[in-house]
Design a protein around this motif. Structure first.
Motif, short mmCIF file in Angstrom:
data_model
loop_
_atom_site.label_atom_id
_atom_site.label_comp_id
_atom_site.label_asym_id
_atom_site.label_seq_id
_atom_site.Cartn_x
_atom_site.Cartn_y
_atom_site.Cartn_z
N LEU A 147 0.82 -1.20 0.00
CA LEU A 147 0.00 0.00 0.00
C LEU A 147 0.86 1.26 0.00
CD1 LEU A 147 -3.02 -0.23 -0.08
CD2 LEU A 147 -3.12 0.30 2.35
N ILE A 148 1.87 1.22 0.87
CA ILE A 148 2.75 2.39 0.97
C ILE A 148 3.63 2.51 -0.27
CG2 ILE A 148 4.68 3.38 2.27
CD1 ILE A 148 3.38 2.39 4.79
N SER A 149 4.02 1.36 -0.78
CA SER A 149 4.91 1.37 -1.96
C SER A 149 4.26 2.07 -3.15
CB SER A 149 5.27 -0.07 -2.35
OG SER A 149 5.86 -0.72 -1.24
N GLN A 150 2.95 2.11 -3.16
CA GLN A 150 2.27 2.84 -4.23
C GLN A 150 2.69 4.30 -4.27
OE1 GLN A 150 -1.93 2.46 -3.79
NE2 GLN A 150 -1.95 0.22 -4.01
N TYR A 151 2.96 4.81 -3.07
CA TYR A 151 3.25 6.24 -3.00
C TYR A 151 4.74 6.54 -2.92
CZ TYR A 151 -1.68 6.15 -1.87
OH TYR A 151 -3.01 5.93 -1.91
N ILE A 152 5.45 5.73 -2.17
CA ILE A 152 6.89 5.97 -2.03
C ILE A 152 7.62 4.81 -2.67
CG2 ILE A 152 8.80 6.19 -0.41
CD1 ILE A 152 7.06 7.58 1.47
N HIS A 153 8.63 5.15 -3.44
CA HIS A 153 9.25 4.10 -4.23
C HIS A 153 9.96 3.06 -3.37
CE1 HIS A 153 10.10 2.36 -8.02
NE2 HIS A 153 11.39 2.31 -7.76
N SER A 154 10.92 3.49 -2.57
CA SER A 154 11.56 2.51 -1.68
C SER A 154 11.23 2.89 -0.24
CB SER A 154 13.07 2.50 -1.91
OG SER A 154 13.64 3.71 -1.49
N PRO A 155 10.26 2.24 0.32
CA PRO A 155 9.72 2.67 1.61
C PRO A 155 10.53 2.20 2.81
CG PRO A 155 8.49 0.79 0.76
CD PRO A 155 9.64 1.02 -0.17
N ASP A 156 11.61 1.47 2.57
CA ASP A 156 12.36 0.89 3.68
C ASP A 156 12.74 1.92 4.73
OD1 ASP A 156 12.12 -1.37 2.29
OD2 ASP A 156 14.27 -1.81 2.13
N PHE A 157 13.33 2.99 4.25
CA PHE A 157 13.84 3.97 5.19
C PHE A 157 12.69 4.60 5.97
CE2 PHE A 157 12.53 8.01 3.63
CZ PHE A 157 12.96 8.93 4.56
N PHE A 158 11.58 4.75 5.28
CA PHE A 158 10.42 5.33 5.94
C PHE A 158 9.87 4.40 7.03
CE2 PHE A 158 5.91 6.17 6.33
CZ PHE A 158 5.94 7.53 6.57
N LEU A 159 9.81 3.11 6.68
CA LEU A 159 9.35 2.13 7.66
C LEU A 159 10.25 2.11 8.88
CD1 LEU A 159 8.30 -0.80 5.30
CD2 LEU A 159 6.83 0.65 6.71
N ASP A 160 11.54 2.24 8.63
CA ASP A 160 12.51 2.32 9.73
C ASP A 160 12.13 3.41 10.71
OD1 ASP A 160 14.18 0.29 9.21
OD2 ASP A 160 15.99 1.54 9.02
#
Lengths: 354, 354
Positions: free
Chosen positions: A204-217
Motif C-alpha cells: 500500500l505504501i509502496s504505491q506512493y513511495i518508491h523505496s519505503p524501507d527507510f520510511f518504515l525504519d
DNA sequence: ATTAGCACTCAACATCATTAAGTGCTAAAA
DNA sequence: TTTTAGCACTTAATGATGTTGAGTGCTAAT
C-alpha cells in the motif's frame, strides 16, 4: 517447626545484623530478648536455627548471619509492618505539595523521594492502560526536506522524531502515506500496528513511495519508543554503597542490567502477569530476594515491588532495589504509602485538576 | 631546559607507567632507550627530572611516577600524534556503514564507539547553530482536557510535552495564546523568548487566561528542555575501572557531576568560548588534566576535547574522560578522526542524503 | 529444659625477619 | 665534564609466629 523463642532469636539476629553488618553472637542476643535466658540457651536455639538452614556462620567460631532462606522465613512469617515515620510522612507531603507535577513528573519525583528516603535504588513506572493503541500519526514538513513525525497513543504517550527525506519524496506522497496509516492503523494496538506495517501495508505504501524501507525504519523507531516502558530510576549510584562488590565487572554487569529496559522489565516481573509464586506480603507489596532470581548478579540483593492502581488510568509499579539486609518494615511501609499516594494523585491529576 | 636524553627518559617513564601502572625504575628505562647508557646515568637524569618536578617517587626508594606537571610537559612537548590503527579504522567505518542514522543518532553512536574503543567515558554533543531561535509553537488538544504542546527551534530541536488544562480554559483561549506566542516570539532567540514571556507578555496572555502561571510553567519547561545541551554519554561505568577511588562518596560525587548538565557543560568549557588558555595540541584537540580543573574530584583524570565543525550546520563537541595515565596519542588520534568523520557525515546527512 | 563452665577455634592484629627492587652517593674511568 | 661501577641504604611486600578476643560446642550439674 520453630519454637516461639527460636523465632525471636532469628528476628533479633536479623535486626542486629541489619544494624551492624557484623555476625551476631549469642551474648548480644541475650541482651535484647524479652525473656531472660542465658547465652548457652541461645546457643542451643542458634544451633537449631542453623541446622534448619536459617542462619550461617562465617567461620567455625564466628557469630551467626542470616542465610537466604533465613531472610525468606523472616519475610514470610516474622516481619510485622510498621507505620511510616511521621517525619518521613511530613517530608513526602511537603515535597509533593511544593510543586504541581505534570504528566510523568509525579512518577519520576516519587522515584527520587523514595531513593533519597531509603538510600537505595528506586524504580517507578507510570500507569499504563492495559494494551496501548495508536491514536494518531502526523507528518509535518519543517522545511529543507526535514520532516517531523508525531505519534500519539491512547495512553497519552507522545513521541516525536525528525528525519530527513530523500529529494525524490514529495509532500503529496508523505500526505498520502500519513493518510494510509491513519486510515488503516489508528485505533489498533501498537503490536498489531507494527505487524501490519511489516506485512500487508508495505504494498500500500509502496504505491506512493518508491523505496519505503527507510520510511518504515523511522516509523518503527517511533513506535517502539512509544510503546517502550518508561522507567524512572533514581539513586542508581547507591548500589555502590550497599553492593560490596569485590569484582568491578560484576558491578558493571549489574548496571548494564538495570539500564537495559527489557532486562529491567523482566526483573520487575512485567512480562509474566501471572507471577503469583510469591503471595503479597501485605497490601500487595512483595519482596523477592536476589537468590530467587535466575540472575546470579543479584545475590545479596533484594527487590521490593508494589503495584498501584490509578483506577481507569491504569496500573503502575514502584520498586526498591537494595541489599538483602535492609530494614524491611520501613521500606515496605514506605512503598505501601507511595502506592496510595501515587494512585490518588494520579487520579486527581486527570480528574479534578488541571 | 631539559636535555635531549632527559626528555627521552621522561617519555619512557610515562610509556611504561601507562602500560604497567607501576613506578618505573632506572634499569627498566635502560632497556628501552635508543642509546646505550648505564642505569646510573639514568638515575642522574631522573634526579634532574625530579628536581624539575616532572616525576615523583612513591616512597624514598621507589621507582618514579610521572607527576601532574610531568604529564603536562609530556603533552606540550613530547607527545607525537599517531595514525589511527587500521583495525580501529575498519571497525569504525563498518559500524557507521551498517545503518543509516537519523538526527542525533549519529552523534550518540559516536559516543558509543569511542567509549568502546578506548574503554573510557565518551561525551558527545550534537552540532549547534550559534544561538537557537524559536521557530514555532503549537498547542493541540488531545481530548479529555489534555493538551499537547509542541515547540520547534531553528536548530531542528523539537520538544513535546502533554499537560492537563483546568476546565476553566477553553479551546479558543488556547488558540489565542498560541497566536500571541507565534506572533510575538517566533524568530527570537530562546533566551529572549524566556525573558519576554516573564515580563511584558504576561499581561497580554492574561487577557485570555485568567491565571496564566501554570501555563507559563509549562512553556518554560518546554523552552528549557529545548535549549538544553543534549549530551550523549557512553561508557559511564568505565570510570569504575580507571578511577581507583578509595572513597565511594567521591565516586558518587563524580557521577553526580557528570549527570548534571550545567556542571558537565562547565567541565567541557562550553560556557567560556574564549577558553584559549591551552592552545590545541594539534588539529584542535585539547587535553586538560584533572588537576587543572577547579574541581578536586577530577584529580588523576584527564579530559580530551575536540570540536567539530559541520559547516553551516553548526559546531559540536566530542570528548573523552579517562585517567591521566592513558595512551594519549591513540586517543587523540581517534578523536581527531571522529572530528572529521562526524563533520562530514553530518553535513552529508543534511545535504546529499535523506 | 536450662545453665555454668570449660576447652577449643579462628579472624584480626601485631611483631619480626627476609627479600627484592630501587635509590643516592662516591670514586674511578672515559 | 660526563659516565659508570660499586656499594650502602631504604622501603614495600611477603611470610612466619605469637597473642588476643569473640565466639562456639559440649558436658555435667541444676
Amino acid at each position: 517447626m520453630l519454637t516461639k523463642r527460636e523465632m525471636l532469636v532469628l528476628k533479633e539476629i536479623i535486626r542486629h545484623y541489619n544494624e551492624s553488618g557484623q555476625p551476631v553472637g549469642s551474648k548480644t542476643i541475650m541482651g535484647s530478648l524479652p525473656m531472660k535466658v542465658s547465652s548457652a540457651t541461645i546457643r542451643n536455639d542458634m544451633a537449631a536455627l542453623e541446622s534448619a538452614g536459617l542462619i550461617e556462620k562465617t567461620h567455625s567460631s564466628s557469630g551467626r548471619v542470616p542465610s537466604d532462606t533465613g531472610y525468606r522465613y523472616y519475610l514470610d512469617h516474622l516481619l510485622q509492618p510498621t507505620m511510616v515515620d511521621s517525619d518521613d510522612l511530613n517530608m513526602i507531603q511537603t515535597i509533593f505539595r511544593q510543586k504541581f507535577y505534570q504528566g510523568d513528573e509525579l512518577v519520576a519525583q516519587s522515584a527520587k523521594i523514595l531513593s533519597e528516603l531509603t538510600h537505595y535504588t528506586a524504580i517507578t513506572l507510570g500507569p499504563e492502560v492495559g494494551v496501548m493503541h495508536l491514536e494518531g500519526f502526523q507528518l509535518m514538513p519543517l522545511g529543507n526536506r526535514r520532516v517531523l513525525a508525531l505519534l500519539i497513543t491512547t495512553s497519552g504517550q507522545v513521541v516525536n522524531k525528525t528525519f530527513v527525506i530523500p529529494d525524490t519524496v514529495t509532500g503529496e506522497q508523505l500526505e498520502a502515506v500519513m493518510r494510509v496509516i491513519n486510515d488503516q492503523l489508528v485505533g489498533k494496538p501498537i503490536a498489531t500496528v507494527m505487524n501490519q506495517l511489516d506485512s500487508h501495508l508495505i504494498p500500500l505504501i509502496s504505491q506512493y513511495i518508491h523505496s519505503p524501507d527507510f520510511f518504515l525504519d523511522v516509523v518503527h523507531g517511533i513506535l517502539s519508543e512509544a510503546s517502550a516502558d518508561r522507567f524512572h530510576i533514581s539513586g542508581k549510584m547507591n548500589i555502590l554503597d550497599y553492593a560490596h562488590m569485590d569484582d568491578v565487572n560484576q558491578l558493571k554487569s549489574l548496571y548494564h542490567l538495570i539500564d537495559t529496559d527489557d532486562q529491567l522489565a523482566a526483573l520487575l516481573g512485567l512480562n509474566d502477569p501471572d507471577d503469583d509464586t510469591k503471595p503479597p506480603t501485605e497490601h500487595g507489596v512483595t519482596v523477592r530476594l536476589g537468590h530467587e532470581f535466575p540472575n546470579q548478579l543479584l545475590a545479596n540483593m533484594s527487590l521490593i515491588r508494589a503495584t498501584y492502581h490509578a483506577g481507569e488510568y491504569g496500573d503502575g509499579m514502584i520498586a526498591i532495589l537494595g541489599p538483602s539486609s535492609m530494614p524491611y518494615s520501613r521500606v515496605i511501609g514506605l512503598l505501601d504509602l507511595f502506592r496510595d499516594e501515587l494512585a490518588r494523585r494520579i487520579a486527581d491529576y486527570y480528574r479534578d485538576h488541571g
